[in-house]
Motif scaffolding. Sequence first.
Motif, PDB file in Angstrom:
ATOM      1  N   ALA A 105       0.832  -1.202   0.000  1.00  0.00           N
ATOM      2  CA  ALA A 105       0.000   0.000   0.000  1.00  0.00           C
ATOM      3  C   ALA A 105       0.872   1.261   0.000  1.00  0.00           C
ATOM      4  O   ALA A 105       1.680   1.465   0.905  1.00  0.00           O
ATOM      5  CB  ALA A 105      -0.930  -0.002   1.206  1.00  0.00           C
ATOM      6  N   LYS A 107       1.412   4.935   0.770  1.00  0.00           N
ATOM      7  CA  LYS A 107       0.797   5.844   1.723  1.00  0.00           C
ATOM      8  C   LYS A 107       1.059   7.299   1.334  1.00  0.00           C
ATOM      9  O   LYS A 107       2.158   7.654   0.901  1.00  0.00           O
ATOM     10  CB  LYS A 107       1.319   5.586   3.134  1.00  0.00           C
ATOM     11  CG  LYS A 107       0.907   4.238   3.705  1.00  0.00           C
ATOM     12  CD  LYS A 107       1.308   4.104   5.159  1.00  0.00           C
ATOM     13  CE  LYS A 107       0.836   2.758   5.729  1.00  0.00           C
ATOM     14  NZ  LYS A 107       1.185   2.599   7.160  1.00  0.00           N
ATOM     15  N   GLN A 121      -4.150   8.274   3.098  1.00  0.00           N
ATOM     16  CA  GLN A 121      -4.574   7.373   2.027  1.00  0.00           C
ATOM     17  C   GLN A 121      -3.615   6.195   1.894  1.00  0.00           C
ATOM     18  O   GLN A 121      -2.400   6.366   1.910  1.00  0.00           O
ATOM     19  CB  GLN A 121      -4.637   8.147   0.707  1.00  0.00           C
ATOM     20  CG  GLN A 121      -5.193   7.348  -0.460  1.00  0.00           C
ATOM     21  CD  GLN A 121      -5.611   8.262  -1.598  1.00  0.00           C
ATOM     22  OE1 GLN A 121      -6.716   8.798  -1.622  1.00  0.00           O
ATOM     23  NE2 GLN A 121      -4.704   8.443  -2.557  1.00  0.00           N
ATOM     24  N   ASN A 123      -3.051   3.330  -0.775  1.00  0.00           N
ATOM     25  CA  ASN A 123      -3.415   2.927  -2.133  1.00  0.00           C
ATOM     26  C   ASN A 123      -2.811   1.546  -2.421  1.00  0.00           C
ATOM     27  O   ASN A 123      -1.656   1.418  -2.794  1.00  0.00           O
ATOM     28  CB  ASN A 123      -2.913   3.957  -3.134  1.00  0.00           C
ATOM     29  CG  ASN A 123      -3.539   3.782  -4.507  1.00  0.00           C
ATOM     30  OD1 ASN A 123      -4.182   2.762  -4.787  1.00  0.00           O
ATOM     31  ND2 ASN A 123      -3.342   4.761  -5.369  1.00  0.00           N
ATOM     32  N   HIS A 124      -3.655   0.519  -2.230  1.00  0.00           N
ATOM     33  CA  HIS A 124      -3.264  -0.879  -2.436  1.00  0.00           C
ATOM     34  C   HIS A 124      -3.767  -1.312  -3.807  1.00  0.00           C
ATOM     35  O   HIS A 124      -4.802  -0.819  -4.270  1.00  0.00           O
ATOM     36  CB  HIS A 124      -3.888  -1.736  -1.322  1.00  0.00           C
ATOM     37  CG  HIS A 124      -3.490  -3.167  -1.339  1.00  0.00           C
ATOM     38  ND1 HIS A 124      -4.091  -4.105  -2.165  1.00  0.00           N
ATOM     39  CD2 HIS A 124      -2.552  -3.858  -0.616  1.00  0.00           C
ATOM     40  CE1 HIS A 124      -3.559  -5.287  -1.956  1.00  0.00           C
ATOM     41  NE2 HIS A 124      -2.615  -5.164  -1.006  1.00  0.00           N
ATOM     42  N   LEU A 128      -8.554   0.760  -2.063  1.00  0.00           N
ATOM     43  CA  LEU A 128      -8.137   2.108  -1.691  1.00  0.00           C
ATOM     44  C   LEU A 128      -8.760   2.444  -0.339  1.00  0.00           C
ATOM     45  O   LEU A 128      -9.987   2.413  -0.182  1.00  0.00           O
ATOM     46  CB  LEU A 128      -8.596   3.131  -2.738  1.00  0.00           C
ATOM     47  CG  LEU A 128      -8.294   4.606  -2.426  1.00  0.00           C
ATOM     48  CD1 LEU A 128      -6.783   4.852  -2.419  1.00  0.00           C
ATOM     49  CD2 LEU A 128      -8.991   5.527  -3.426  1.00  0.00           C
ATOM     50  N   GLN A 130      -9.115   5.258   2.767  1.00  0.00           N
ATOM     51  CA  GLN A 130      -8.978   6.678   3.090  1.00  0.00           C
ATOM     52  C   GLN A 130      -9.467   6.943   4.515  1.00  0.00           C
ATOM     53  O   GLN A 130     -10.541   6.480   4.895  1.00  0.00           O
ATOM     54  CB  GLN A 130      -9.769   7.550   2.112  1.00  0.00           C
ATOM     55  CG  GLN A 130      -9.223   7.527   0.686  1.00  0.00           C
ATOM     56  CD  GLN A 130      -9.977   8.489  -0.216  1.00  0.00           C
ATOM     57  OE1 GLN A 130     -11.181   8.687  -0.072  1.00  0.00           O
ATOM     58  NE2 GLN A 130      -9.274   9.097  -1.158  1.00  0.00           N
ATOM     59  N   ARG A 151     -12.915  -1.223  -3.185  1.00  0.00           N
ATOM     60  CA  ARG A 151     -12.142  -2.164  -4.019  1.00  0.00           C
ATOM     61  C   ARG A 151     -11.781  -1.514  -5.346  1.00  0.00           C
ATOM     62  O   ARG A 151     -12.541  -0.736  -5.910  1.00  0.00           O
ATOM     63  CB  ARG A 151     -12.959  -3.429  -4.256  1.00  0.00           C
ATOM     64  CG  ARG A 151     -13.208  -4.207  -2.971  1.00  0.00           C
ATOM     65  CD  ARG A 151     -13.768  -5.596  -3.237  1.00  0.00           C
ATOM     66  NE  ARG A 151     -14.009  -6.263  -1.971  1.00  0.00           N
ATOM     67  CZ  ARG A 151     -13.071  -6.880  -1.256  1.00  0.00           C
ATOM     68  NH1 ARG A 151     -11.831  -6.924  -1.709  1.00  0.00           N
ATOM     69  NH2 ARG A 151     -13.361  -7.448  -0.095  1.00  0.00           N
ATOM     70  N   GLN A 152     -10.627  -1.908  -5.865  1.00  0.00           N
ATOM     71  CA  GLN A 152     -10.177  -1.433  -7.164  1.00  0.00           C
ATOM     72  C   GLN A 152      -9.353  -2.542  -7.819  1.00  0.00           C
ATOM     73  O   GLN A 152      -8.939  -3.502  -7.170  1.00  0.00           O
ATOM     74  CB  GLN A 152      -9.365  -0.147  -7.031  1.00  0.00           C
ATOM     75  CG  GLN A 152      -8.131  -0.246  -6.141  1.00  0.00           C
ATOM     76  CD  GLN A 152      -7.434   1.101  -5.959  1.00  0.00           C
ATOM     77  OE1 GLN A 152      -7.909   2.138  -6.385  1.00  0.00           O
ATOM     78  NE2 GLN A 152      -6.275   1.073  -5.315  1.00  0.00           N
ATOM     79  N   SER A 232     -17.537  -1.871  -1.133  1.00  0.00           N
ATOM     80  CA  SER A 232     -17.009  -0.732  -0.386  1.00  0.00           C
ATOM     81  C   SER A 232     -17.708  -0.654   0.964  1.00  0.00           C
ATOM     82  O   SER A 232     -18.835  -1.143   1.129  1.00  0.00           O
ATOM     83  CB  SER A 232     -17.211   0.576  -1.155  1.00  0.00           C
ATOM     84  OG  SER A 232     -18.583   0.851  -1.306  1.00  0.00           O
TER      85      SER A 232
END
Length: 786
Positions: A105, A107, A121, A123-124, A128, A130, A151-152, A232
């Motif tokens: 992730a 940061k 934040q 960001n994996h 994602l 926050q 999820r992304q 989410s």
Amino acid sequence: MDSGYRDRYGRSADYDEIPSPMADDISTSPYIYETLSLPMRNATLIDYRYMPFVGNGHLATTVLSDWIFVNGVYNGELGWSHRARIPSTNAIDVAFQNQNDDDLAAKSYMLNVLRGQWLTQLNHPEVLVQVKIYAHQYYHHLLVTSISAVRQGEVQARDHSFTVTNNRGRDSEDINFKADAPCSGVNVPSLDCVYMMGDIRETEKEDSSRTRVHMYYTRVPETIILPASTQSQTWLFVTSIDIDDAKAKLAYNKLAGITVEQLEQSHVDAWQNNWDDGMVVVEGDLEVQKVLYGAQFYIKSSLPAPDTDQERNQFYGLSPGGLGKGAYAMDYQGHVFWDMETWIYPGMLMLQPQLAKDMLNYRINGIEEARARAALHGHKGARFPWESAFTGVEVTPDICVPCRELQQHITGDIAYAARQYVSATRDIDWLVNQRGCEFIIDMARWWVTRAEPDPDTGRYHVRDIMPPDEYHEGVNDSVYTNVGASLAIHLANYSACLCGQEIPQSWYDVATKLVLLYDEERNYHPEYDGYDPEDESLNMPQNKPNKIVKQADVVLLGFPFHYKYSDPQTRENDLNIYREVTDPLGPAMTWGMFCIGYKEIGDYTQQEQMFYESFRPYVREPFKVWTEARSGIGATNFITGMGGFLQTVIFGYGGFRLYLENLAMNATLPPKTTSLTITDLNYMGARMSFEFTANSMNIEVHEIITKFPLVMELYDDDEIINLQAGQIYKRDRQPAQFYTTKASSCPLPLDTIIKDGAANHHGTLPLFLIISLLVTWISFVDGETI
């Protein structure tokens, strides 16, 4: 390490350890500060001195710290009084439980000052995360943290577990909180509510009541899970705090039926309204843009939110580090100094006069203690303390007895702030019905009884004081102090007339005959009796020569005092002489005043140099947190310096000058900028926005209250315009003035103080000056009176 600079308690600026390395701000947005790493004291400890705070004037917290502070909640007796620490319930951080996921992730950390919001934040590749933290701008009892996981990517969904930590810290040493209890009377089923209540441990005065604090907050779990079946999810954690249980409970209950998105949007909308109510923006130089946005954000965050869901509590003033600072033995413990009126107040008055009025009303709230302070030394009227907190009593600690006893100029500073408020608003209701006249007259009464008559000369002295230059104590007839005293008495005469009262004629005699030192040979004003700018003898902190001045002092005569120099060369000499002897390690506001002064005399090279000196050495990245000292630290998140910087833009480059009879303007652009915009500047009830470019200016009149119709007089165009609401006036950039045609029947004060060295030493005005002032007054009042 000792930087050589001493704070106002005489401590080295490095008393709180040497500065830590700064992280980089990678954002190209003027109102977003973003970094990939936080300021750290070492590998494991965040350096909270350089972390931002989020606040709304009622409560504030330095982001991720273990403290929350609330307006007016102090603990400790007299000099030990300090902001009472409330253990943090919203300093929440999140990490992936799986170490491999956490390593994947990326940061980042962001402060968005336009939205008044902190963002962490993660960001994996698969999700994602926050974490948002904000002090709600509308529901002002609430401190909010939300965690969202979305999820992304295209990988197969799986459970993601997160460790949640809250930096609550130790139990409060200031408030004797009872054990956590269930929340009685709270109906927000979606939140696991906990209640805490406690009283401060020690009051400022023996007869003061103990402040009780009520808290309703959401319990923070140790782990949260985003199930594989969920795209989410959002988790909400809210704290509501007040000294009134009903208010705190009501605020928490308002969360029922509000979605997380609605709660956040109402906060963002309220901040946008706050910005729209008055702000200063430049284009063309990202560095200046960012510093300017940050200065306004931190000041606004410490002032009462303009529009709130419940009635606001009494405002208890601005301290040098803002509402997010002020713990015991740190950042001046949250005390209120002259910083509020002299450095922060003027800019906010032009943008949001209601907030300026809140600052004055804080002083009125403490006027009984100010009267007692005056009576303690056999004087009448109101003498305000050098430092105050909750009760208005003097709370300067024993570490600086000379500051406490001798920095008496603060009563002149407060009176001058009242003068500016009357100049900008002519708020008769405040004067007559909200104790404004009583407040102003009592300060003048103190100066009249404080001044000592000299039977040999007929003059009046103010002896044994400390001027703003804190390197010199126990001196006589400080020029700054005496001019401030004279202006305070003149204002009382004018205000009394507005209120249908009179003050004794003998007061005017004191105002005109106070000693105003003047050196005819050098054509400048000595700072005090006996001061010599060439005195190299050593009797100063760190063995500095006697001539060294700590900060702006005499140069404040030209601005903000608008002292009428009979010879313009005297103003230039004051600037140049004191520029050479001012401690180069002094506070930021000093250089802002030199910047404004050099603009007045047309030395634009020195103006630009002083402009950069006024902020670059003091701003710490990445969150634009100011330190008091350029070398070392001192107080942090130093909104005093920010207020001084804001003045260099509004009154320096903007060229605005606020007088009792008019508002003058002569704008230029800060270096490397392409435009300067001031939105919703307030004058006499009118709201106007100004946009200046290299060659043009647009003035939009949003609203004019009919009680005060306004005229704009353009000097280059030789044009007088009756301003109309809803109109935009486009002209070449040029000097101008604004004034109301609905003038007061009260004659303007003459603001006369006869300087030593002048031909007349007994206070009789030269005939030509009397005639000139009388003609000016007659032309001004030739209109309908209030």
